[in-house]
Design a protein around this motif. Structure first.
Motif, PDB file in Angstrom:
ATOM      1  N   ALA A  53      16.418   0.395   6.447  1.00 38.09           N
ATOM      2  CA  ALA A  53      16.154   0.317   7.892  1.00 38.09           C
ATOM      3  C   ALA A  53      15.718   1.666   8.446  1.00 38.09           C
ATOM      4  O   ALA A  53      16.295   2.698   8.108  1.00 38.09           O
ATOM      5  CB  ALA A  53      17.392  -0.179   8.631  1.00 38.09           C
ATOM      6  N   GLY A  54      14.701   1.646   9.294  1.00 42.30           N
ATOM      7  CA  GLY A  54      14.175   2.863   9.907  1.00 42.30           C
ATOM      8  C   GLY A  54      13.170   2.506  10.981  1.00 42.30           C
ATOM      9  O   GLY A  54      13.189   1.412  11.537  1.00 42.30           O
ATOM     10  N   LYS A  55      12.257   3.445  11.264  1.00 42.05           N
ATOM     11  CA  LYS A  55      11.276   3.238  12.331  1.00 42.05           C
ATOM     12  C   LYS A  55       9.999   2.576  11.831  1.00 42.05           C
ATOM     13  O   LYS A  55       9.308   1.893  12.586  1.00 42.05           O
ATOM     14  CB  LYS A  55      10.914   4.582  12.985  1.00 42.05           C
ATOM     15  CG  LYS A  55      12.085   5.286  13.646  1.00 42.05           C
ATOM     16  CD  LYS A  55      12.619   4.494  14.814  1.00 42.05           C
ATOM     17  CE  LYS A  55      13.751   5.229  15.517  1.00 42.05           C
ATOM     18  NZ  LYS A  55      14.310   4.461  16.626  1.00 42.05           N
ATOM     19  N   ILE A  56       9.637   2.802  10.570  1.00 37.50           N
ATOM     20  CA  ILE A  56       8.422   2.217   9.991  1.00 37.50           C
ATOM     21  C   ILE A  56       8.803   1.498   8.709  1.00 37.50           C
ATOM     22  O   ILE A  56       9.378   2.094   7.801  1.00 37.50           O
ATOM     23  CB  ILE A  56       7.367   3.297   9.682  1.00 37.50           C
ATOM     24  CG1 ILE A  56       6.940   4.028  10.961  1.00 37.50           C
ATOM     25  CG2 ILE A  56       6.143   2.678   9.003  1.00 37.50           C
ATOM     26  CD1 ILE A  56       6.025   5.216  10.698  1.00 37.50           C
ATOM     27  N   GLY A  57       8.482   0.223   8.635  1.00 36.38           N
ATOM     28  CA  GLY A  57       8.796  -0.562   7.447  1.00 36.38           C
ATOM     29  C   GLY A  57       7.583  -1.315   6.955  1.00 36.38           C
ATOM     30  O   GLY A  57       6.759  -1.772   7.748  1.00 36.38           O
ATOM     31  N   VAL A  58       7.460  -1.436   5.638  1.00 33.96           N
ATOM     32  CA  VAL A  58       6.306  -2.110   5.031  1.00 33.96           C
ATOM     33  C   VAL A  58       6.782  -3.020   3.905  1.00 33.96           C
ATOM     34  O   VAL A  58       7.674  -2.651   3.130  1.00 33.96           O
ATOM     35  CB  VAL A  58       5.320  -1.077   4.438  1.00 33.96           C
ATOM     36  CG1 VAL A  58       4.137  -1.787   3.766  1.00 33.96           C
ATOM     37  CG2 VAL A  58       4.817  -0.113   5.509  1.00 33.96           C
ATOM     38  N   ILE A  59       6.195  -4.211   3.818  1.00 34.27           N
ATOM     39  CA  ILE A  59       6.378  -5.047   2.626  1.00 34.27           C
ATOM     40  C   ILE A  59       5.002  -5.358   2.058  1.00 34.27           C
ATOM     41  O   ILE A  59       4.042  -5.560   2.804  1.00 34.27           O
ATOM     42  CB  ILE A  59       7.169  -6.349   2.912  1.00 34.27           C
ATOM     43  CG1 ILE A  59       6.564  -7.144   4.062  1.00 34.27           C
ATOM     44  CG2 ILE A  59       8.636  -6.051   3.136  1.00 34.27           C
ATOM     45  CD1 ILE A  59       7.239  -8.505   4.277  1.00 34.27           C
ATOM     46  N   VAL A  60       4.904  -5.354   0.733  1.00 37.32           N
ATOM     47  CA  VAL A  60       3.645  -5.614   0.028  1.00 37.32           C
ATOM     48  C   VAL A  60       3.892  -6.684  -1.031  1.00 37.32           C
ATOM     49  O   VAL A  60       4.805  -6.551  -1.847  1.00 37.32           O
ATOM     50  CB  VAL A  60       3.110  -4.330  -0.648  1.00 37.32           C
ATOM     51  CG1 VAL A  60       1.925  -4.652  -1.544  1.00 37.32           C
ATOM     52  CG2 VAL A  60       2.708  -3.293   0.393  1.00 37.32           C
ATOM     53  N   ALA A  61       3.085  -7.739  -1.004  1.00 38.67           N
ATOM     54  CA  ALA A  61       3.212  -8.821  -1.980  1.00 38.67           C
ATOM     55  C   ALA A  61       2.163  -8.655  -3.071  1.00 38.67           C
ATOM     56  O   ALA A  61       0.977  -8.465  -2.788  1.00 38.67           O
ATOM     57  CB  ALA A  61       3.052 -10.170  -1.295  1.00 38.67           C
ATOM     58  N   LEU A  62       2.594  -8.690  -4.326  1.00 38.96           N
ATOM     59  CA  LEU A  62       1.687  -8.600  -5.464  1.00 38.96           C
ATOM     60  C   LEU A  62       1.749  -9.907  -6.255  1.00 38.96           C
ATOM     61  O   LEU A  62       2.778 -10.229  -6.848  1.00 38.96           O
ATOM     62  CB  LEU A  62       2.082  -7.425  -6.369  1.00 38.96           C
ATOM     63  CG  LEU A  62       2.000  -6.028  -5.749  1.00 38.96           C
ATOM     64  CD1 LEU A  62       2.535  -4.996  -6.724  1.00 38.96           C
ATOM     65  CD2 LEU A  62       0.578  -5.695  -5.349  1.00 38.96           C
ATOM     66  N   GLU A  63       0.650 -10.650  -6.236  1.00 35.24           N
ATOM     67  CA  GLU A  63       0.558 -11.890  -7.005  1.00 35.24           C
ATOM     68  C   GLU A  63       0.087 -11.518  -8.399  1.00 35.24           C
ATOM     69  O   GLU A  63      -1.042 -11.039  -8.579  1.00 35.24           O
ATOM     70  CB  GLU A  63      -0.441 -12.851  -6.345  1.00 35.24           C
ATOM     71  CG  GLU A  63      -0.568 -14.196  -7.031  1.00 35.24           C
ATOM     72  CD  GLU A  63       0.554 -15.152  -6.657  1.00 35.24           C
ATOM     73  OE1 GLU A  63       1.192 -15.671  -7.596  1.00 35.24           O
ATOM     74  OE2 GLU A  63       0.794 -15.361  -5.457  1.00 35.24           O
ATOM     75  N   MET A  83       4.035   2.674   0.479  1.00 35.86           N
ATOM     76  CA  MET A  83       4.082   4.031   1.028  1.00 35.86           C
ATOM     77  C   MET A  83       2.739   4.418   1.625  1.00 35.86           C
ATOM     78  O   MET A  83       2.664   5.024   2.698  1.00 35.86           O
ATOM     79  CB  MET A  83       4.482   5.026  -0.064  1.00 35.86           C
ATOM     80  CG  MET A  83       5.930   4.898  -0.503  1.00 35.86           C
ATOM     81  SD  MET A  83       6.346   5.949  -1.923  1.00 35.86           S
ATOM     82  CE  MET A  83       6.360   7.560  -1.135  1.00 35.86           C
ATOM     83  N   HIS A  84       1.638   4.039   0.944  1.00 34.80           N
ATOM     84  CA  HIS A  84       0.301   4.335   1.466  1.00 34.80           C
ATOM     85  C   HIS A  84       0.042   3.569   2.773  1.00 34.80           C
ATOM     86  O   HIS A  84      -0.561   4.100   3.702  1.00 34.80           O
ATOM     87  CB  HIS A  84      -0.770   3.977   0.437  1.00 34.80           C
ATOM     88  CG  HIS A  84      -0.941   5.031  -0.624  1.00 34.80           C
ATOM     89  ND1 HIS A  84      -1.454   6.278  -0.351  1.00 34.80           N
ATOM     90  CD2 HIS A  84      -0.656   5.023  -1.945  1.00 34.80           C
ATOM     91  CE1 HIS A  84      -1.479   6.991  -1.472  1.00 34.80           C
ATOM     92  NE2 HIS A  84      -0.989   6.254  -2.448  1.00 34.80           N
ATOM     93  N   VAL A  85       0.511   2.335   2.831  1.00 33.82           N
ATOM     94  CA  VAL A  85       0.350   1.547   4.056  1.00 33.82           C
ATOM     95  C   VAL A  85       1.080   2.230   5.219  1.00 33.82           C
ATOM     96  O   VAL A  85       0.559   2.342   6.323  1.00 33.82           O
ATOM     97  CB  VAL A  85       0.880   0.110   3.862  1.00 33.82           C
ATOM     98  CG1 VAL A  85       0.940  -0.633   5.192  1.00 33.82           C
ATOM     99  CG2 VAL A  85      -0.013  -0.661   2.889  1.00 33.82           C
ATOM    100  N   ALA A  86       2.293   2.693   4.955  1.00 28.16           N
ATOM    101  CA  ALA A  86       3.078   3.370   5.995  1.00 28.16           C
ATOM    102  C   ALA A  86       2.359   4.620   6.496  1.00 28.16           C
ATOM    103  O   ALA A  86       2.382   4.939   7.687  1.00 28.16           O
ATOM    104  CB  ALA A  86       4.453   3.736   5.457  1.00 28.16           C
ATOM    105  N   ALA A  87       1.709   5.334   5.575  1.00 29.48           N
ATOM    106  CA  ALA A  87       1.029   6.579   5.943  1.00 29.48           C
ATOM    107  C   ALA A  87      -0.305   6.329   6.637  1.00 29.48           C
ATOM    108  O   ALA A  87      -0.652   7.011   7.612  1.00 29.48           O
ATOM    109  CB  ALA A  87       0.809   7.430   4.693  1.00 29.48           C
TER     110      ALA A  87
END
Length: 234
Positions: free
Chosen positions: A162-172, A189-193
């Protein structure tokens, strides 16, 4: 009239998180009946929550939670960053993410889902009454794949997940899960940046593309570039 002891007040406070004076009043009103006192506090809390509902909740936390091929993000807002650092609030946010992982990203379904004997909506109202600030479950998102996994990353986490910026990435993928996990976290991490607008150019809003092109064209036009050159540069 029942005698209200300090031990009774302490027990009620520990079980509800309410203030000492509220606990004493609840036990007095209920004649020392612990269950009735808890109900009294909950009713009082819901009343308090209703009064605070109009206040703007503009801070808060994102929680990212994944489990194999599923992942969710939830955003729970509070009025101040001070509350976002509160252990009880952090626990509430993570609990809501757990619920979302089970029921999906529909906010109304999350709020109506039960945790123990109460709904998530009631748990939020109870937290409002105890902590003293308005809180709202603003939005949620989820991803799921048939094969592969969902990875997550939380930037500057105040507590795990939990924090201020969160990202989920799905890899099929049918690839190795441990290798996918490394790649997925790196991508997250790249998405967050970088905060990309889309997965690929086709996913971009045409209006956004036009606006960016117009800005660039005006920039080079002011530098005296000829129109045919500007078009190539853009």
């Amino acid at each position: 009239m029942a005698t209200i002891t300090a031990a009774m007040v302490k027990d009620l406070r520990e079980s509800t998180g309410a203030g000492m004076m509220d606990c004493k009043a609840a036990l007095t009103e209920s004649g020392g009946d612990m269950q009735a006192a808890q109900d009294w506090l909950r009713k009082k809390g819901l009343s308090k929550a209703a009064k605070k509902a109009g206040r703007v909740a503009a801070d808060g936390l994102i929680s990212a939670l994944t489990k194999g091929t599923k992942g969710v993000l939830v955003e729970v807002n509070s009025e101040t960053d001070f509350v976002a650092r509160n252990d009880q609030f952090q626990g509430l946010v993570k609990m809501i993410a757990q619920v979302a992982l089970e029921v999906g990203a529909d906010v109304e379904k999350i709020k109506s889902a039960k945790v123990g004997s109460v709904t998530v909506e009631t748990a939020i109202a109870d937290a409002i009454a105890t902590i003293g600030e308005n809180m709202t479950l603003r939005r949620a998102a989820s991803l799921e794949v048939g094969n592969g996994l969902v990875s997550s990353y939380v930037h500057n986490a105040v507590v795990e997940g939990a924090g201020k910026i969160g990202v989920i990435v799905a890899l099929e993928s049918t690839g190795k899960i441990d290798e996918l996990a490394v790649l997925g976290r790196q991508l997250a991490m790249h998405v967050a940046a970088a905060k990309p607008f889309a997965l690929d150019p086709a996913g971009l809003d045409p209006a956004l593309v036009k606006r960016e092109k117009d800005v660039l064209a005006d920039k080079y036009r002011q530098q005296g570039k000829p129109e045919n050159v500007i078009e190539k540069i853009v």
